[in-house]
Write an enzyme that holds these catalytic residues in place. Structure first.
Site, mmCIF file in Angstrom:
data_model
loop_
_atom_site.group_PDB
_atom_site.id
_atom_site.type_symbol
_atom_site.label_atom_id
_atom_site.label_comp_id
_atom_site.label_asym_id
_atom_site.label_seq_id
_atom_site.Cartn_x
_atom_site.Cartn_y
_atom_site.Cartn_z
ATOM 1 N N ASN A 165 -3.997 13.606 5.896
ATOM 2 C CA ASN A 165 -5.280 13.480 5.219
ATOM 3 C C ASN A 165 -6.421 13.730 6.221
ATOM 4 O O ASN A 165 -6.178 13.879 7.427
ATOM 5 C CB ASN A 165 -5.397 12.094 4.587
ATOM 6 C CG ASN A 165 -5.634 11.011 5.622
ATOM 7 O OD1 ASN A 165 -4.911 10.914 6.603
ATOM 8 N ND2 ASN A 165 -6.639 10.198 5.406
ATOM 9 N N GLU A 173 -4.768 9.573 9.567
ATOM 10 C CA GLU A 173 -3.957 8.365 9.680
ATOM 11 C C GLU A 173 -2.760 8.387 8.733
ATOM 12 O O GLU A 173 -1.876 7.556 8.824
ATOM 13 C CB GLU A 173 -4.798 7.105 9.433
ATOM 14 C CG GLU A 173 -5.141 6.816 7.974
ATOM 15 C CD GLU A 173 -6.452 7.444 7.559
ATOM 16 O OE1 GLU A 173 -6.711 8.587 7.942
ATOM 17 O OE2 GLU A 173 -7.216 6.776 6.829
ATOM 18 N N CYS A 224 -8.653 12.060 7.883
ATOM 19 C CA CYS A 224 -8.795 11.221 9.098
ATOM 20 C C CYS A 224 -7.514 11.123 9.892
ATOM 21 O O CYS A 224 -7.461 10.442 10.931
ATOM 22 C CB CYS A 224 -9.267 9.835 8.700
ATOM 23 S SG CYS A 224 -10.941 9.830 8.009
#
Length: 391
Positions: free
Chosen positions: A269, A273, A271
């Site tokens: 995704n 994470e 970001c």
């Protein structure tokens, strides 16, 4: 429902933004993280663009691997023309995203990913030198342990100390070229400078470098010195924040991909994470650690010596471990329920998430917890407490 409400009202647990803003709306899409596949044909590229738009409309963020797209200037059989390549299509996704705020509440966020063996890897890595075009994307290069080993081996061929200065000059050339308003002239200037980068990074010895593979033909089209590629990536990351690097073989050989029989993870995704399968999604939430300090102990120890004398037994008394445990269990129950309440904008996502049921629980308020306990962020006690909390 009362337990969930009380947990959120006390700010001990907060779910991701789409869950907060879309609940009880028509077509409630409650997940924040999505990965969509990008296949090497126009219908697939445009379908993914449409799916991205629908996800962003409902406040989600999307990640893509562009590694399956044929490289720039590769042949197109139907039209006998030449492909514009992954970077151009990534820019097209960015431009569509610019017109759609995520759920009307925030700017769109995307992650663009390319494998290190793709022939356009340097063109991809250098693209965010233009800081005004790809404004809705983070970008990362996926690498493997094999690549990192090759970086070590190829170091012996990197002896030209003028090379770094030459690379800096080329980066500056590209940055200037991106400011040209005449699109044709801009493209010519950018490609001239990108060609120089490939020339500098090209392998010239038999045992040097690694192959660049055209994903359409699965054949080698060039060889690059891994150390020079690595140096360029790190230089750009230091100067511009992009590209990042994702150790994709470790992702697929770890708990990040607990369902390898369904497929391989190629992207994350925005970001990064959450490594996700194609058409996979994840619901996120955070435990607020600062809310698990007993009220009578909400004091700050200012004396560094006193801070260093904090004993583990004192911490056990100050931290509400039972409350933290209960909050974690309730939060996981909450996130799992969200999966069933979700109304995904893309049917393929509904199918994958029903099989995988992926949730992500993280933490926030860590620094605030340390302040309340009077423990220095960079102390041994701080590191030990971090290990205990996360365990």
């Amino acid at each position: 429902a009362r337990e969930f409400y009380n947990l959120m009202a006390a700010q001990k647990f907060i779910p991701n933004t789409p869950t907060m803003v879309n609940s009880a709306k028509v077509g409630q899409s409650l997940s924040a993280c999505f990965v969509l596949p990008v296949e090497d044909d126009m219908a697939g590229i445009l379908k993914t663009m449409s799916d991205m738009a629908m996800i962003h409309k409902m406040a989600g963020g999307t990640g893509f691997s562009f590694s399956h797209l044929r490289p720039k200037d590769d042949i197109i059989a139907t039209s006998k023309g030449k492909s514009t390549g992954p970077v151009a299509f990534m820019q097209a996704y960015n431009d569509v995203c610019s017109q759609i705020r995520q759920g009307g509440v925030r700017r769109g966020a995307n992650m663009g990913i390319l494998h290190y063996t793709h022939p356009d890897v340097l063109r991809f890595a250098i693209h965010k030198v233009d800081e005004f075009s790809l404004t809705n994307f983070n970008i990362s290069v996926t690498v493997t342990e094999e690549f990192m080993e090759k970086v070590k081996e190829d170091t012996k061929y990197v002896v030209d100390h003028e090379r770094s200065r030459m690379v800096d000059n080329i980066i500056e050339e590209i940055k200037v070229a991106y400011t040209i308003r005449d699109l044709d002239l801009k493209n010519v200037r950018v490609e001239e400078s990108v060609s120089k980068l490939y020339e500098i990074c090209r392998a010239t010895h038999d045992d040097e470098g690694y192959d660049l593979i055209n994903p359409r033909t699965d054949k080698s089209v060039d060889r690059l010195n891994a150390k020079k590629v690595f140096d360029l990536i790190t230089k750009l990351a230091w100067q511009y924040g992009d590209p990042g690097m994702i150790l994709i073989d470790r992702v697929n050989n770890s708990r990040a991909n607990p369902t390898p029989k369904i497929g391989l993870i190629e992207a994350t995704n925005p970001c990064a994470e959450q490594p996700l399968l194609p058409y996979d999604a994840c619901t996120l939430g955070s435990i607020n650690l600062a809310k698990f300090i007993h009220p009578e102990d909400n004091r700050r120890i200012k004396d560094p010596e006193q801070s260093r004398r904090v004993k583990e037994g004192d911490l056990d008394e100050r931290i509400d471990w039972n409350g933290l445990k209960d909050a974690i269990h309730t939060a996981i129950h909450f996130l799992d329920n969200v999966l069933d309440m979700n109304e995904y904008p893309v049917k393929e996502i509904d199918q994958i998430t029903s099989m995988v049921r992926r949730v992500g629980l993280g933490v926030m308020g860590w620094a605030d917890m340390l302040v309340k306990l009077g423990i220095g962020y960079n102390t041994t006690e701080g590191c030990q407490l971090a290990e205990k909390v996360m365990q």
